[in-house]
Design an enzyme around this catalytic site. Structure first.
Site, PDB file in Angstrom:
ATOM      1  N   PHE A  21       3.492   4.045  -2.674  1.00 48.57           N
ATOM      2  CA  PHE A  21       4.024   4.496  -3.954  1.00 48.57           C
ATOM      3  C   PHE A  21       5.541   4.554  -3.822  1.00 48.57           C
ATOM      4  O   PHE A  21       6.062   5.002  -2.797  1.00 48.57           O
ATOM      5  CB  PHE A  21       3.520   5.903  -4.307  1.00 48.57           C
ATOM      6  CG  PHE A  21       2.054   5.997  -4.588  1.00 48.57           C
ATOM      7  CD1 PHE A  21       1.537   5.623  -5.821  1.00 48.57           C
ATOM      8  CD2 PHE A  21       1.178   6.478  -3.626  1.00 48.57           C
ATOM      9  CE1 PHE A  21       0.177   5.722  -6.082  1.00 48.57           C
ATOM     10  CE2 PHE A  21      -0.185   6.589  -3.875  1.00 48.57           C
ATOM     11  CZ  PHE A  21      -0.680   6.209  -5.110  1.00 48.57           C
ATOM     12  N   PHE A  46       0.872  -1.176   0.000  1.00 49.94           N
ATOM     13  CA  PHE A  46       0.000   0.000   0.000  1.00 49.94           C
ATOM     14  C   PHE A  46       0.906   1.221   0.000  1.00 49.94           C
ATOM     15  O   PHE A  46       0.915   2.005   0.925  1.00 49.94           O
ATOM     16  CB  PHE A  46      -0.918   0.005   1.223  1.00 49.94           C
ATOM     17  CG  PHE A  46      -1.803  -1.216   1.236  1.00 49.94           C
ATOM     18  CD1 PHE A  46      -2.934  -1.255   0.414  1.00 49.94           C
ATOM     19  CD2 PHE A  46      -1.482  -2.328   1.985  1.00 49.94           C
ATOM     20  CE1 PHE A  46      -3.750  -2.383   0.401  1.00 49.94           C
ATOM     21  CE2 PHE A  46      -2.309  -3.461   1.952  1.00 49.94           C
ATOM     22  CZ  PHE A  46      -3.434  -3.494   1.154  1.00 49.94           C
TER      23      PHE A  46
END
Ligand code: CUA
Length: 168
Positions: free
Chosen positions: A78, A76
């Site tokens: 970036f 979860f």
């Protein structure tokens, strides 16, 4: 021709609904630049990190001062979680997912795309002001969806670290 009053009301009602819908499409297209996808590029989600296009996620400043940001989305997070981009220059974000469908939305802007495994999403945005923008995943991707975020930091003119400059 005699048209019944109620028939006329419904008729004009239908015309009004069509006009409202067309106006909404026009406003979203021209004022908010909402566009259907036009960039078609595929990638094997299982080997994203080995793919030369995504092996080194991060910001690359091009010789003309524009930026290219390579981002990998996964549950979860970036990669990278923080991106420094220049102000007033086109910033091209290239994003793909290693697992499920995510979203990539730079808050306070209309830079917003789905990130679908197997595809490379690409969009270009020019930040007019220096500042900080939260990036959120706006597609439900699992139990940690609400924690999936990143940061875009728009540096004042000339402040982007020279280390990220790519020589031609
Ligand atoms: Cu990734 Cu929600």
């Amino acid at each position: 021709m005699n048209i019944d009053l109620y028939e006329r009301i419904w008729m004009w009602g239908a015309v009004a609904i069509v006009v409202v819908f067309l106006t909404a499409i026009g406003i979203s297209t021209f004022a908010y630049a909402v566009r259907p996808p036009s960039h078609m590029e595929t990638i094997d989600p299982a080997t994203v990190m080995q793919d030369p296009r995504f092996a080194t996620p991060g910001v690359q400043i091009q010789p003309d001062g524009s930026a290219r940001v390579t981002i990998v989305a996964m549950m979860f997070t970036f990669i990278p979680a923080e991106m420094h981009v220049p102000v007033g220059r086109p910033v091209t974000f290239r994003i793909t997912s290693m697992d499920v469908t995510h979203g990539f939305e730079v808050t306070g802007t209309n830079a917003n795309t789905m990130v679908v495994p197997g595809y490379v999403s690409q969009l270009t945005y020019t930040f007019a002001e220096p500042g900080e923008h939260l990036v959120v995943c706006n597609e439900y991707c699992g139990v940690g969806h609400h924690t999936m975020s990143a940061k875009v930091i728009v540096d004042p003119a000339g402040a982007t670290p020279a280390a990220t400059v790519v020589t031609p």
